[in-house]
Design an enzyme around this catalytic site. Structure first.
Site, short mmCIF file in Angstrom:
data_model
loop_
_atom_site.label_atom_id
_atom_site.label_comp_id
_atom_site.label_asym_id
_atom_site.label_seq_id
_atom_site.Cartn_x
_atom_site.Cartn_y
_atom_site.Cartn_z
N GLY A 124 -38.86 -142.99 -18.28
CA GLY A 124 -38.53 -142.96 -19.69
C GLY A 124 -38.54 -141.56 -20.28
N LEU A 125 -37.41 -140.86 -20.16
CA LEU A 125 -37.30 -139.51 -20.73
C LEU A 125 -36.20 -139.45 -21.79
CD1 LEU A 125 -38.29 -136.54 -20.55
CD2 LEU A 125 -36.46 -136.16 -18.89
N THR A 126 -34.99 -139.91 -21.47
CA THR A 126 -33.85 -139.81 -22.37
C THR A 126 -34.05 -140.65 -23.63
OG1 THR A 126 -32.37 -139.45 -20.50
CG2 THR A 126 -31.36 -140.15 -22.56
N SER A 132 -29.68 -133.98 -22.42
CA SER A 132 -29.83 -132.68 -21.76
C SER A 132 -30.86 -131.81 -22.47
CB SER A 132 -28.48 -131.96 -21.73
OG SER A 132 -27.52 -132.70 -20.99
N ILE A 157 -31.92 -146.16 -20.02
CA ILE A 157 -32.98 -146.25 -19.02
C ILE A 157 -32.61 -147.28 -17.97
CG2 ILE A 157 -35.43 -146.67 -18.64
CD1 ILE A 157 -34.74 -144.22 -20.42
N HIS A 340 -4.03 -145.77 -2.77
CA HIS A 340 -3.81 -147.21 -2.82
C HIS A 340 -2.68 -147.58 -3.78
CE1 HIS A 340 -7.67 -147.36 -0.78
NE2 HIS A 340 -7.54 -148.66 -0.61
N GLY A 341 -2.22 -146.63 -4.58
CA GLY A 341 -1.14 -146.92 -5.52
C GLY A 341 -1.55 -147.96 -6.55
N GLU A 365 -28.86 -137.32 -14.89
CA GLU A 365 -29.72 -136.43 -14.11
C GLU A 365 -29.17 -135.00 -14.06
OE1 GLU A 365 -32.14 -137.74 -11.10
OE2 GLU A 365 -31.66 -139.86 -11.33
N GLU A 369 -22.19 -129.61 -16.47
CA GLU A 369 -22.30 -128.38 -17.25
C GLU A 369 -23.71 -127.79 -17.16
OE1 GLU A 369 -18.86 -130.69 -18.57
OE2 GLU A 369 -20.97 -131.22 -18.29
#
Length: 403
Positions: A124-126, A132, A157, A340-341, A365, A369
């Site tokens: 759980g970070l974002t 970013s 998440i 594969h068109g 992750e 950029e």
């Protein structure tokens, strides 16, 4: 530096490949069409030891090295990206983070059942306004006696509605002048009062996986569940991302190989103007580029895995592997559709799913950029890696393979 695979490496590759061909590939397309997580596969991954492949036996793992983790992730994404995401989050971002930073008591309580596949773990970070830019994180963790009171919402998440635990990051010192300081990490059970979770629907890709949100409203956790010291959260998060990015790089390599194999099969079967389309030079050019991309991506992630095995800091090498492999996998999937068109534009063939899934890895992750900025920073001398209080241990067979 020797990148040749051991017999043990080849055995784990074959075990995972056999599992995928028997139990995953026949059904994964239907789960993608239904936009429904194939959750029934996760216990099987636990039973096979996949969810603890590179953790020591003493902590419930299989006692294999970090290269094995990369090889497993390559095989998983060859079948479908959502299974590799499970490894990126459960193993790369969470379990290896606990292995690196948690106390012995915390490892016994949380890491062992995760490595055994009995508990599933998230990261759980974002947040809605912090991707970013980790310094923009708004979640808070307020000390209250022997507890912390956690508040905040996490977004995008993976495994949000399926996981038992989350490695969660919040601001313990909102007054600090440096927004990167004052963050702390906690391991939190998702059945605690005040926790709510939900799934995000309508995703472009990763439709057979769980992606969602986690909301904390005055969630109380014991101070004993803080990971590391107060204020070490940013360092912990960045070290976890090194591990997660390694799994993403390895997985994207598998997606390149899947795009290549699908294109070769189709080019040898489909005929136009009286001959197989593989006989045409522009089709050969596309396939040759996939071969080139696969070999380069594989060497980059094997280099990072070798460095992990030696206990060497690999932030730059892992960043480069992740950046190259994810961009190359998106390009390979796009070219596979072209080979594969019109058929490649429908879900009759797997290549359209490869393209949708590959697009996400260019973002999560560390966007392409962000990795470009990192690589430029290293080259220009603006960026250097400072020593951490806790480093990921090097692979040592005597320690890894004995309880």
């Amino acid at each position: 530096m020797d990148f040749s695979l051991t017999e043990e490496h080849r055995m784990v590759q074959k075990m995972v490949s056999d599992f995928l061909r028997r139990e995953v590939m026949p059904v994964i397309k239907e789960y993608d069409r239904k936009q429904e997580p194939a959750a029934f596969l996760l216990p099987r991954m636990g039973e096979l030891g996949i969810l603890g492949v590179c953790l020591p036996v003493r902590y419930g793992g299989q006692g294999m090295d970090y290269l094995s983790l990369g090889l497993v992730c390559e095989e998983l994404e060859y079948a479908d990206s959502t299974l590799r995401v499970v490894m990126s989050v459960h193993m790369g971002l969470n379990s290896l983070g606990l292995f690196q930073w948690a106390s012995e008591d915390q490892k016994q309580q949380f890491l062992v059942p995760q490595a055994q596949g009995k508990k599933l773990a998230a990261f759980g970070l974002t947040e809605p306004n912090a991707g970013s830019d980790v310094a923009a994180l708004n979640s808070t963790a307020r000390r209250s006696g022997d507890e912390y009171v956690l508040n905040g919402e996490k977004m995008w998440i993976s495994l949000a509605s399926l996981a038992h635990h989350v490695l969660w990051f919040g601001r313990t010192d909102p007054e600090t002048n440096d927004p990167h300081e004052g963050l702390s990490a906690f391991i939190v059970e998702l059945d605690r009062p005040g926790v709510t979770t939900g799934d995000i629907h309508g995703k472009l890709g990763m439709r057979a996986g769980s992606t969602g949100w986690i909301n904390f409203q005055d969630v109380r956790v014991p101070a004993s569940q803080r990971i590391g010291e107060e204020g070490e959260g940013f360092k912990i998060a960045m070290s976890c991302l090194d591990n997660g990015r390694y799994t993403v790089a390895a997985g994207a390599t598998g997606l390149i190989r899947a795009s290549l194999d699908a294109s070769v099969r189709y080019a040898n079967e489909r005929k136009a103007f009286g001959r197989e389309i593989g006989k045409f030079q522009l089709v050969q050019q596309k396939i040759a580029r996939m071969v080139q991309s696969y070999e380069m991506a594989r060497l980059l992630y094997l280099q990072a895995g070798w460095m992990k095995n030696q206990g060497l800091r690999n932030t730059r090498e892992t960043s480069l592997a992740k950046w190259f492999a994810t961009d190359a996998s998106f390009d390979a999937a796009s070219e596979a559709i072209q080979v594969h068109g019109a058929y490649g534009y429908s879900d009759e063939y797997d290549v359209e799913r490869y393209l949708r899934n590959a697009r996400g890895a260019v973002i999560y992750e560390g966007t392409s950029e962000i990795h470009q900025l990192m690589q430029a920073g290293y080259a220009l001398g603006y960026r250097q890696d400072t020593p951490l209080r806790c480093e990921l241990p090097p692979f040592e067979p005597d320690y890894w393979q004995h309880a």
